[in-house]
Design a protein around this motif. Structure first.
Motif, PDB file in Angstrom:
ATOM      1  N   GLU A 123       0.793  -1.190  -0.104  1.00 17.28           N
ATOM      2  CA  GLU A 123       0.045  -0.177  -0.124  1.00 17.28           C
ATOM      3  C   GLU A 123       0.752   1.022  -0.074  1.00 17.28           C
ATOM      4  OE1 GLU A 123      -3.695   0.250   1.503  1.00 17.28           O
ATOM      5  OE2 GLU A 123      -3.735  -1.365   2.542  1.00 17.28           O
ATOM      6  N   CYS A 124       1.960   1.281   0.707  1.00 17.29           N
ATOM      7  CA  CYS A 124       2.754   2.240   0.723  1.00 17.29           C
ATOM      8  C   CYS A 124       3.402   2.558  -0.520  1.00 17.29           C
ATOM      9  CB  CYS A 124       4.055   2.088   1.617  1.00 17.29           C
ATOM     10  SG  CYS A 124       3.445   2.074   3.471  1.00 17.29           S
ATOM     11  N   GLU A 154      -7.190  -3.120   5.133  1.00 15.17           N
ATOM     12  CA  GLU A 154      -6.269  -2.507   3.653  1.00 15.17           C
ATOM     13  C   GLU A 154      -6.940  -1.063   3.510  1.00 15.17           C
ATOM     14  OE1 GLU A 154      -7.106  -5.381   0.778  1.00 15.17           O
ATOM     15  OE2 GLU A 154      -6.122  -6.861   1.700  1.00 15.17           O
ATOM     16  N   GLY A 174      -5.496   2.540   3.794  1.00 19.69           N
ATOM     17  CA  GLY A 174      -5.520   3.403   2.694  1.00 19.69           C
ATOM     18  C   GLY A 174      -5.904   4.957   3.248  1.00 19.69           C
ATOM     19  N   ILE A 234      -8.697   3.901  -3.271  1.00 22.98           N
ATOM     20  CA  ILE A 234      -8.260   3.260  -2.118  1.00 22.98           C
ATOM     21  C   ILE A 234      -8.518   1.689  -2.049  1.00 22.98           C
ATOM     22  CG2 ILE A 234      -8.703   3.003   0.357  1.00 22.98           C
ATOM     23  CD1 ILE A 234      -8.955   6.071   0.520  1.00 22.98           C
ATOM     24  N   ILE A 260      -6.228   0.073  -4.627  1.00 25.37           N
ATOM     25  CA  ILE A 260      -4.856   0.084  -3.813  1.00 25.37           C
ATOM     26  C   ILE A 260      -4.718  -1.357  -3.108  1.00 25.37           C
ATOM     27  CG2 ILE A 260      -3.210   1.266  -2.254  1.00 25.37           C
ATOM     28  CD1 ILE A 260      -4.198   3.754  -3.670  1.00 25.37           C
ATOM     29  N   GLY A 261      -5.693  -1.402  -2.272  1.00 22.96           N
ATOM     30  CA  GLY A 261      -5.747  -2.375  -1.256  1.00 22.96           C
ATOM     31  C   GLY A 261      -5.711  -3.990  -2.175  1.00 22.96           C
ATOM     32  N   ALA A 285      -2.457  -4.363  -3.600  1.00 25.46           N
ATOM     33  CA  ALA A 285      -1.305  -4.898  -2.486  1.00 25.46           C
ATOM     34  C   ALA A 285      -1.779  -6.246  -2.268  1.00 25.46           C
ATOM     35  CB  ALA A 285      -1.459  -3.828  -1.177  1.00 25.46           C
ATOM     36  N   GLN A 315     -12.910  -4.757  -0.671  1.00 26.34           N
ATOM     37  CA  GLN A 315     -12.246  -3.474  -0.581  1.00 26.34           C
ATOM     38  C   GLN A 315     -13.172  -2.503  -1.114  1.00 26.34           C
ATOM     39  OE1 GLN A 315     -10.851  -6.062  -2.068  1.00 26.34           O
ATOM     40  NE2 GLN A 315      -8.778  -6.543  -1.305  1.00 26.34           N
TER      41      GLN A 315
END
Length: 428
Positions: A134-135, A169, A173, A190, A193-194, A197, A211
Motif C-alpha cells: 500500500e505504501c 487494507e 489506505g 483506495i 490500492i488494497g 497490494a 475492498q
C-alpha cells in the motif's frame, strides 16, 4: 485530521462526536458512549506502544457484507454489497522516523522502512506485505511518505467472512490518503490500492468487491466489466423497514490452509474463459461458453464448468436483485438470495472444502438456519466460502428465537445482527 490527543479525549468524553458516531454505528445518540470509549482507547494504545505524541488522527474502516454475486468480482462480473456497523479503528501519529510502525491489538508489531518498498517473496501472506504494497502504491501516486505510528483495534472478527482483511487494507489506505496525499484519491482508488497490494505483495488473487464495499460504504452495486473503472451505483434500501434483520452466522471454521481452495475458483474460471477465447468469463458470451462446453469439460474438468455456470447465473441474479430492491419487491429479492446460495453450494462448490468429511461447518450452519427459518427469509454462503460465515435475512418476528436457536448450535456470540453503515472508510 490531526489534533492534540488531549483535545480528542475531551471531545470524545464531552459528546462532540456523538452525531457522527451515531451515524457510523447505526445507533441512537445515547448508545455512542461505548464507541467514543473505543477511540479513546486507541489513543491510549498509541502512546502506550510508541510513547508520547503531540497530535494524532482517528480513522475507521468497516467490515462488509456481500449481498449478491458470489465470486463474480474476479471474473469482472456484478456484485451487490454493503458496509456494516462493525469496524477497525486506528489512531495514527507522526514518529519522526522513516518507518511505518503498525501495532494491531493482539498481533506482533509490524515495522517497514519507507525507503525500501519493493515486494519480498518471503513476506507473502503477511501483514508486512500489505503495508509495504500500500505504501508503494501511494508513493506511485505522489504521496510524500514520512514516518507514522499506527495503533489499531478491531471488532471485525478475523476469518469471519465480513472481511477483516479488506477493512485493514482500507483503514491503512484512508490513513495514508489523509496524511500524505496533497490531492486525495477516491474511495474507489483506495479499494483498488488494497486489492493491488493483496494481489501483488500478499500473493492472494482476490477480487475487488471486499475492498470496494468497505471503502465506498452503504449498499452499492458494482459492475466490474472495466475493472480499472468499475461502475458503482448506490442502492437505497432499509431492510428493517421491510421487516428483515441481516444476520451473519459464524460457522466456527477457520480460513487457515484454504488458500488453494480459494485460488482454484478464479483459476478454473479463467481456464474456461481461455478455452472460449477470453481472459475472464465476462469476456465470453454465455452462448459461446455453451457452444464450447465439450472442449471446456475436456480441458478444464467438470468442476470448472459448473463453476462457470454459477458465475453466469449469479451475474444475472445481481441485476435482478437490484431491480427488486429498488422496486421494494422483497419477496423476489429473498428468492434470489436463496437461489444464489443453492448455486454456490451445487455449482460453485465453495461450501465444503474438497475431501472434507468430519468438518463441514458452513454446510451444517446453512442446514440449521434453513431449518429454523422454515421457508421464511433467506440463507446463503457468505463471501469466499469453505469457512467463515453464512448470511441470513431473518423476519424480525423470528429474530430472537432464531438467534437463540443458532447460538445453541454454534456458540454464544456467533449470530451477529448487523446494520448497513452509511459511510465507508472514514476520517473522524
Amino acid at each position: 485530521m490531526m489534533k492534540p490527543i488531549s483535545v480528542w479525549k475531551q471531545e470524545l468524553a464531552g459528546g462532540t462526536h456523538t452525531a457522527r458516531l451515531a451515524s457510523l454505528y447505526c445507533c441512537s445518540p445515547e448508545q455512542t458512549a461505548a464507541h467514543a470509549a473505543r477511540y479513546a482507547a486507541v489513543l491510549d494504545g498509541l502512546e502506550a506502544t510508541f510513547g508520547a505524541h503531540t497530535e494524532a488522527g482517528l480513522y475507521s474502516a468497516p467490515g462488509r457484507t456481500e449481498i449478491g454475486g458470489n465470486h463474480t468480482d474476479h471474473q469482472h462480473g456484478r456484485v451487490l454489497a454493503g458496509s456494516v456497523n462493525i469496524d477497525m479503528i486506528a489512531a495514527a501519529a507522526p514518529n519522526g522516523l522513516n518507518q511505518l510502525r503498525v501495532q494491531s491489538e493482539g498481533y506482533d508489531l509490524c515495522v517497514i522502512d519507507l525507503g525500501d518498498l519493493a515486494a519480498r517473496k518471503e513476506e507473502e501472506n503477511t501483514t508486512m506485505a500489505l503495508l509495504r504494497g500500500e505504501c508503494e502504491a501511494f508513493k506511485e501516486r505522489g504521496a510524500a511518505l514520512s514516518g507514522l505510528d499506527v495503533y489499531i483495534s478491531s471488532n471485525v472478527p478475523k476469518g469471519s467472512g465480513v472481511s477483516s482483511s479488506a477493512a485493514f487494507e482500507v483503514l491503512i489506505g484512508v490513513i495514508l490518503n489523509d496524511r500524505f496525499m496533497a490531492e486525495k484519491v477516491s474511495p474507489i482508488a483506495i479499494a483498488q490500492i488494497g486489492q493491488w497490494a493483496e494481489n501483488v505483495y500478499f500473493g492472494k488473487p482476490c477480487g475487488l468487491m471486499d475492498q470496494m464495499a468497505s471503502s465506498v460504504g452503504n449498499i452499492i452495486t458494482i459492475d466490474f466489466a472495466d475493472p480499472a473503472h468499475p461502475d458503482v451505483e448506490p442502492v437505497q434500501v432499509d431492510f428493517s423497514q421491510a421487516g428483515l434483520a441481516l444476520c451473519i452466522l459464524d460457522s466456527g471454521a477457520d480460513h487457515a490452509d484454504l488458500t488453494d481452495e480459494y485460488a482454484a475458483i478464479p483459476n478454473e474460471c479463467r481456464a474456461v474463459a481461455a478455452v472460449c477465447g477470453g481472459q475472464v468469463l465476462r469476456d465470453v458470451p454465455f452462448e459461446t461458453f455453451i457452444a464450447n462446453l465439450p472442449a471446456c469439460r475436456k480441458q478444464c474438468g467438470d468442476r470448472a464448468v459448473l463453476r462457470a455456470f454459477h458465475i453466469y447465473a449469479d451475474n444475472q441474479r445481481v441485476a435482478r436483485q437490484v431491480n427488486a430492491l429498488r422496486a421494494g419487491d422483497f419477496e423476489t429479492f429473498l428468492q434470489l438470495v436463496n437461489e444464489s446460495g443453492t448455486s454456490s453450494w451445487e455449482y460453485l462448490q465453495n461450501v465444503i472444502p474438497a475431501g472434507y468429511k468430519e468438518h463441514q461447518e458452513v454446510a451444517v450452519t446453512i442446514a440449521a438456519a434453513k431449518h429454523f427459518l422454515n421457508g421464511a427469509g433467506a440463507v446463503r454462503v457468505h463471501g469466499g466460502g469453505f469457512a467463515g460465515t453464512v448470511q441470513a435475512f431473518v423476519p424480525l418476528e423470528k429474530l430472537d428465537a432464531f438467534k437463540a436457536e443458532m447460538e445453541a448450535i454454534l456458540g454464544a456470540g456467533k449470530c451477529h445482527i448487523l446494520s448497513i453503515r452509511p459511510e465507508g472508510g472514514a476520517v473522524l
